[in-house]
Design an enzyme around this catalytic site. Structure first.
Site, PDB file in Angstrom:
ATOM      1  N   HIS A 260       0.801  -1.232   0.000  1.00 30.43           N
ATOM      2  CA  HIS A 260       0.000   0.000   0.000  1.00 30.43           C
ATOM      3  C   HIS A 260       0.831   1.278   0.000  1.00 30.43           C
ATOM      4  O   HIS A 260       0.288   2.345   0.288  1.00 30.43           O
ATOM      5  CB  HIS A 260      -0.918   0.052   1.221  1.00 30.43           C
ATOM      6  CG  HIS A 260      -1.997  -0.979   1.241  1.00 30.43           C
ATOM      7  ND1 HIS A 260      -3.266  -0.746   0.761  1.00 30.43           N
ATOM      8  CD2 HIS A 260      -2.002  -2.258   1.677  1.00 30.43           C
ATOM      9  CE1 HIS A 260      -4.007  -1.833   0.918  1.00 30.43           C
ATOM     10  NE2 HIS A 260      -3.259  -2.765   1.467  1.00 30.43           N
TER      11      HIS A 260
ATOM     12  N   LYS B  56      -8.339  14.059   4.381  1.00 28.48           N
ATOM     13  CA  LYS B  56      -7.467  12.881   4.347  1.00 28.48           C
ATOM     14  C   LYS B  56      -6.422  13.088   5.430  1.00 28.48           C
ATOM     15  O   LYS B  56      -6.357  14.171   6.017  1.00 28.48           O
ATOM     16  CB  LYS B  56      -6.788  12.738   2.986  1.00 28.48           C
ATOM     17  CG  LYS B  56      -6.133  14.056   2.492  1.00 28.48           C
ATOM     18  CD  LYS B  56      -5.463  13.910   1.144  1.00 28.48           C
ATOM     19  CE  LYS B  56      -6.388  13.895  -0.026  1.00 28.48           C
ATOM     20  NZ  LYS B  56      -6.402  12.684  -0.802  1.00 28.48           N
ATOM     21  N   ARG B  57      -5.610  12.054   5.710  1.00 32.73           N
ATOM     22  CA  ARG B  57      -4.544  12.265   6.683  1.00 32.73           C
ATOM     23  C   ARG B  57      -3.672  13.444   6.247  1.00 32.73           C
ATOM     24  O   ARG B  57      -3.518  13.705   5.051  1.00 32.73           O
ATOM     25  CB  ARG B  57      -3.682  11.001   6.814  1.00 32.73           C
ATOM     26  CG  ARG B  57      -4.364   9.900   7.592  1.00 32.73           C
ATOM     27  CD  ARG B  57      -4.642  10.329   9.017  1.00 32.73           C
ATOM     28  NE  ARG B  57      -3.422  10.357   9.799  1.00 32.73           N
ATOM     29  CZ  ARG B  57      -3.098   9.466  10.732  1.00 32.73           C
ATOM     30  NH1 ARG B  57      -3.921   8.491  11.035  1.00 32.73           N
ATOM     31  NH2 ARG B  57      -1.965   9.574  11.391  1.00 32.73           N
TER      32      ARG B  57
ATOM     33  N   LYS C 178       0.819  14.609   0.564  1.00 32.21           N
ATOM     34  CA  LYS C 178      -0.549  14.894   0.130  1.00 32.21           C
ATOM     35  C   LYS C 178      -0.747  16.390  -0.152  1.00 32.21           C
ATOM     36  O   LYS C 178      -1.736  16.807  -0.732  1.00 32.21           O
ATOM     37  CB  LYS C 178      -1.545  14.407   1.177  1.00 32.21           C
ATOM     38  CG  LYS C 178      -1.537  12.883   1.347  1.00 32.21           C
ATOM     39  CD  LYS C 178      -2.483  12.441   2.455  1.00 32.21           C
ATOM     40  CE  LYS C 178      -2.385  10.969   2.810  1.00 32.21           C
ATOM     41  NZ  LYS C 178      -3.092  10.056   1.885  1.00 32.21           N
TER      42      LYS C 178
ATOM     43  N   LYS D 120     -14.693   8.310  -3.339  1.00 34.23           N
ATOM     44  CA  LYS D 120     -15.912   8.671  -2.595  1.00 34.23           C
ATOM     45  C   LYS D 120     -16.434  10.026  -3.051  1.00 34.23           C
ATOM     46  O   LYS D 120     -17.647  10.222  -3.227  1.00 34.23           O
ATOM     47  CB  LYS D 120     -15.624   8.684  -1.086  1.00 34.23           C
ATOM     48  CG  LYS D 120     -15.278   7.303  -0.542  1.00 34.23           C
ATOM     49  CD  LYS D 120     -14.651   7.357   0.851  1.00 34.23           C
ATOM     50  CE  LYS D 120     -13.898   6.060   1.130  1.00 34.23           C
ATOM     51  NZ  LYS D 120     -12.960   6.163   2.278  1.00 34.23           N
TER      52      LYS D 120
ATOM     53  N   THR E 103      -8.594   6.541  -1.858  1.00 38.68           N
ATOM     54  CA  THR E 103      -9.953   6.004  -1.935  1.00 38.68           C
ATOM     55  C   THR E 103     -10.952   7.132  -1.681  1.00 38.68           C
ATOM     56  O   THR E 103     -12.084   7.081  -2.160  1.00 38.68           O
ATOM     57  CB  THR E 103     -10.171   4.871  -0.906  1.00 38.68           C
ATOM     58  OG1 THR E 103      -9.579   5.264   0.335  1.00 38.68           O
ATOM     59  CG2 THR E 103      -9.537   3.582  -1.376  1.00 38.68           C
TER      60      THR E 103
HETATM   61  C1  NBG Z   1      -2.578   3.769   1.939  1.00 38.59           C
HETATM   62  C2  NBG Z   1      -2.206   4.633   0.743  1.00 38.59           C
HETATM   63  C3  NBG Z   1      -3.436   5.081  -0.013  1.00 38.59           C
HETATM   64  C4  NBG Z   1      -4.300   3.879  -0.354  1.00 38.59           C
HETATM   65  C5  NBG Z   1      -4.604   3.095   0.913  1.00 38.59           C
HETATM   66  C6  NBG Z   1      -5.411   1.859   0.635  1.00 38.59           C
HETATM   67  C7  NBG Z   1      -1.090   3.059   3.766  1.00 38.59           C
HETATM   68  C8  NBG Z   1       0.179   2.401   4.125  1.00 38.59           C
HETATM   69  N1  NBG Z   1      -1.353   3.203   2.478  1.00 38.59           N
HETATM   70  O1  NBG Z   1      -3.058   5.731  -1.196  1.00 38.59           O
HETATM   71  O2  NBG Z   1      -1.468   5.736   1.174  1.00 38.59           O
HETATM   72  O3  NBG Z   1      -5.491   4.284  -0.956  1.00 38.59           O
HETATM   73  O4  NBG Z   1      -3.409   2.692   1.535  1.00 38.59           O
HETATM   74  O5  NBG Z   1      -4.791   1.067  -0.317  1.00 38.59           O
HETATM   75  O6  NBG Z   1      -1.848   3.441   4.634  1.00 38.59           O
END
Ligand code: NBG
Length: 832
Positions: A376, A568-569, A574, A680, A676
């Protein structure tokens, strides 16, 4: 596993009549709620608190799921059924009540029932404290996948940790993030069923001993110095309007015995209690990500803890099926959600070889046929590696097993690339370049039959960057499964206005078959009445969000303005601060000519920063500092508003995505694995401004480039620029507007004259700017100008909005799960 034998007990009591516990008429539900209030909560209506009512309704809804849950559990014992085991350190499920009502199709009856009892369903929904057992996208993805697994009738178990404290609650004080512990269990959790009889012991530490058993076989015995017990807590995960109810099984750690009697007997009462506290610590708290990994013994213990319980549980299900371990891989497809559960490779080997006397080669074949690994992240610093010393201290037997796996693996490597020692050392599971580490991505990849990224671009980049050497070794294992999100929660539940409009126009099949059905609204883009209704729904959602923002932050935003949203975080890659640079640029334009005609915008931010991530916390402070100046400047006259929505979580997200006009997906290309949130937003009719990153690429392709605002360097250009030697200062010096914005931040313009406050942030941008904000600045501003121009033509904007939703079929998590079933797990859903 005793619960599975009595599975037909409840079925006879279930019906739809008025008088049973699970009747679906408003009258039956009303009676069931009263019964649960009485028998479970032990309250009279007169004395019941809002939480009592919430609990009574929740138990009623749970009762409705139990029959199907029990039947689905019984199916797990069927030896012909292959189970998808999704191992994840995080499951960010969000509030259950609304979703379960939706899946069961009893929302309106329940609303009526509680109204008759003097309660408002929306208040009760609001009462639910969400289980925040995840950080962000990764944990939420796991939750969307469980929803789709159930809805596609795939027998599945989500395995994870029942953290007592989930992700912290965020408050904003004086513009800074402060963290408060998330006490989600404080008022009880009606959705879980505790199964004290489903418990496994998990060992830690100590040493190993070699010996020969009675039959003369060489064996290894692990003599641990600490043992804890994992107890199962089961949460039902219902399909949307279908029979399957899948299982989320989370493990809580407990002391093996409440007291260490020996210590107790010698009078050392407190040592005995200490031991208990230590054992319970394992599942105590979720780690925020983006924290330096070093020294986190507890985190490693958590990973091993839930992996060991889960694999032992699978073995006991295998036994229940009366099958031996030779066919383990035919019963289970284990998906490793990132490297967090990757110690599963070594643990399954240990269980098979040490505990079940299987020979190594056979055990290795089974392990590899069982495991698959999803990566991920492309950020090299986020790839987990554990210091060898720590690993040996915590899991001495696993380290030996990993050495053996590595020895055999490196033999293969040398055969494949003879003489290339460099390559072997890059591929080695043990990093020996300095302080020694165990590379968790390597153990996961070596022990798996498939390795996938989470968007096409990400999967491609993986093979060229962080997993390049592994790709060279096992190209056939690599594949892609682009992420998806569930349209149940993210449209049907959280955007009832839009859902009603769509259903009114094309029927409600889209909720269950989003992929095939949502496209049916596309022709309606030409229908004036439909577009007007569409705009009205958005407008209503914006009004509600504006009211909520006013309540939570005090900032008044105009529902007529363009809602420009980034939630988002908080992370430098980002680039929330790039968004801030745009706000400052617009602000300066207004200051230069206060009477100019600009498109009014409300900038809405939300997201948590890891408590130890200094720069991310600076970014939050910067957003709030700019907000204070912009929101209160009379020249701006309300045309720009900036709000930081505190405590972004699933519940708050329900109100935010449906109200957005513009979705900010502006990460440095090549850094966001998928995203994701981007999906949404788009499913709720927001248009995207974004870079060629993660799933943005595929979203743009699906909705059409003319319905997507693209800007910025591509991943390739990012690499080129860096290779050529990137000098952020030259952008700062040559671009007057950019220079002005940065100078203002530096000079204390947004911090009441405090020049020191944002110095670290400004210095990072000017001297390093790892994420290329300055290089992308002008392209971003130009693109935002195109957004504003487009927004002036509301008719055309609404058309683009409709097309975005109509073309999002691919991004349903149902499609993702189908791909996992076909490409990776070799599982057929029980019925289509
Ligand atoms: C996160 C990514 C996102 C991705 C999500 C789900 C981690 C390690 N990765 O871009 O930063 O959408 O995983 O796949 O949290």
């Amino acid at each position: 596993m005793t619960e599975r034998s009595g599975n037909d007990l409840a079925s006879s009591a279930v019906g739809t009549g008025e008088n049973t516990r699970t009747g679906t008429t408003a009258g039956a539900i009303r009676q069931a709620v009263l019964d649960n209030l009485h028998y479970v909560q032990g309250r009279t209506p007169a004395l019941a608190t809002r939480n009592d009512w919430y609990m009574a309704v929740a138990f009623t809804v749970r009762d409705h799921m139990l029959d199907r849950f029990i039947r689905s559990l019984a199916r797990l014992a069927d030896p012909t059924v292959k189970i998808a085991s999704y191992l994840s350190a995080e499951f960010l499920m969000g509030p259950h009540l609304g979703n379960n009502l939706l899946c069961l199709g009893i929302t309106e009856q329940t609303r009526e029932a509680v109204k008759a009892l003097g309660q408002d369903l929306d208040d009760l929904l609001d009462q639910e404290e969400e289980p925040g057992l995840g950080n962000g996208g990764l944990g939420r993805l796991a939750a969307c996948y469980l929803d789709s697994l159930a809805s596609l009738n795939v027998p599945a178990i989500g395995y994870g940790i029942r953290y007592e404290f989930g992700i912290f609650d965020q408050e904003i004080r004086d513009g800074w993030q402060t963290e408060k512990t998330d006490k989600w269990l404080r008022l009880g959790n009606p959705w879980e069923i505790c199964r004290p009889e489903i418990a496994y012991t998990v060992q830690f530490g100590g040493h190993t001993e070699q010996y020969h058993d009675d039959e003369g076989r060489f064996r290894v015995r692990w003599v641990p110095n600490r043992v804890v017990k994992g107890i199962a807590y089961d949460t039902p995960v219902p399909a949307y309007r279908d029979d399957t109810v899948d299982l989320l099984r989370l493990w809580k750690s407990e002391a093996v015995e409440s007291f260490d009697f020996e210590a107790f007997n010698v009078g050392n009462y407190y040592k005995a209690v200490d031991e208990k506290i230590l054992s319970e610590t394992v599942s105590k708290v979720l780690y925020p990500n983006d924290e330096p990994e070093v020294g986190k013994t507890l985190r490693m213990a958590q990973q091993y803890f839930f992996v060991s319980c889960s694999l032992q549980d699978m073995i006991s299900i295998q036994r229940l099926r009366k099958k031996d371990l030779d066919s383990f891989h035919e019963s289970f497809a284990v998906q490793l959600n990132d490297t967090h559960p990757s110690v599963a490779v070594a643990e399954l080997m240990r269980l098979l070889v040490d505990e079940h006397c299987m020979d190594w080669d056979r055990a290795w074949t089974i392990t590899q046929k069982t495991m698959a690994y999803t990566n991920h992240t492309l950020l090299p610093e986020a790839l987990e590696k554990w210091p060898l010393v720590l690993f040996r201290r915590t899991l001495p037997r696993h380290l030996e097993i990993i050495y053996e796996i590595n020895r055999r693996f490196l033999d293969e490597v040398r055969q494949r690339f003879p003489g290339d020692d460099e390559c072997a050392s890059r591929l080695s599971i043990i990093d020996e370049s300095g302080e020694k580490f165990v590379r968790m991505a390597h153990i996961a990849a070596v022990g798996s039959h498939h390795i996938n990224g989470v968007a096409a671009l990400h999967s491609d980049l993986l093979t060229k960057t962080v997993l390049k050497d592994l790709y060279g070794m096992y190209p056939e294992r690599f594949t892609n499964v682009t992420n998806g999100v569930t349209p149940r929660r993210w449209v049907a539940l959280s955007n009832p206005g839009l859902a009603g409009l769509i259903t009114g126009a094309v029927g409600d099949k889209w909720i269950k078959h989003f992929e095939d059905e949502i496209g049916r609204i596309e022709p309606l883009v030409k229908d004036r009445g439909f577009r007007d209704a569409w705009a009205k729904v958005k407008r209503g959602n914006k009004e509600r969000l504006a009211a909520l923002i006013k309540e939570r932050t005090g900032v008044a935003i105009d529902p007529d303005s363009l809602f420009d949203v980034q939630v988002k975080r908080i992370h430098e890659y980002k680039r929330q601060h790039l968004n801030v640079l745009h706000i400052i640029t617009l602000y300066n334009r207004i200051k230069r000519d206060p009477r100019q005609d600009i498109v009014p915008r409300a900038f809405i931010f939300g997201g948590k920063a890891a408590p130890g991530y200094f720069m991310a916390k600076q970014i939050i402070k910067l957003i709030n500092s700019v907000a204070e100046v912009v929101n209160n400047d009379p020249d701006v006259a309300g045309r720009l508003k900036v709000a930081f929505f505190p405590d972004f979580n699933v519940k708050n997200a329900h109100s935010i995505y449906p109200a957005a006009d513009l979705s900010e997906q502006i990460s440095t290309a090549g850094k966001e694995a998928s995203g994701t949130g981007n999906m949404k937003f788009s499913m709720n009719g927001a248009l995207t401004i974004g870079t060629m990153d993660g799933a943005n690429v595929e979203i743009r392709e699906a909705v059409g480039p003319e319905n997507f605002f693209l800007f910025g360097l591509t991943a390739e250009e990012v690499l080129d620029l860096r290779a050529k030697g990137y000098a952020p200062r030259s952008f700062y010096e040559s671009n007057a507007n950019l220079g002005e914005a940065i100078d203002q931040i530096r000079s204390g313009h947004f911090s009441r004259g405090d020049k020191a406050l944002f110095a670290p942030l400004v210095n990072t941008l000017l001297n390093n700017d790892q994420f290329l904000l300055l290089a992308d600045y002008q392209a971003y501003i130009d693109c935002q100008d195109r957004v504003s121009a487009a927004y002036r033509d509301r008719e055309s904007w609404v058309r683009m909005s409709v097309l975005n939703v109509a073309r999002m079929g691919k991004f349903s998590s149902d499609r993702s799960i189908r791909e996992y079933c076909e490409k990776i797990w070799n599982i057929e859903p029980l019925k289509k």
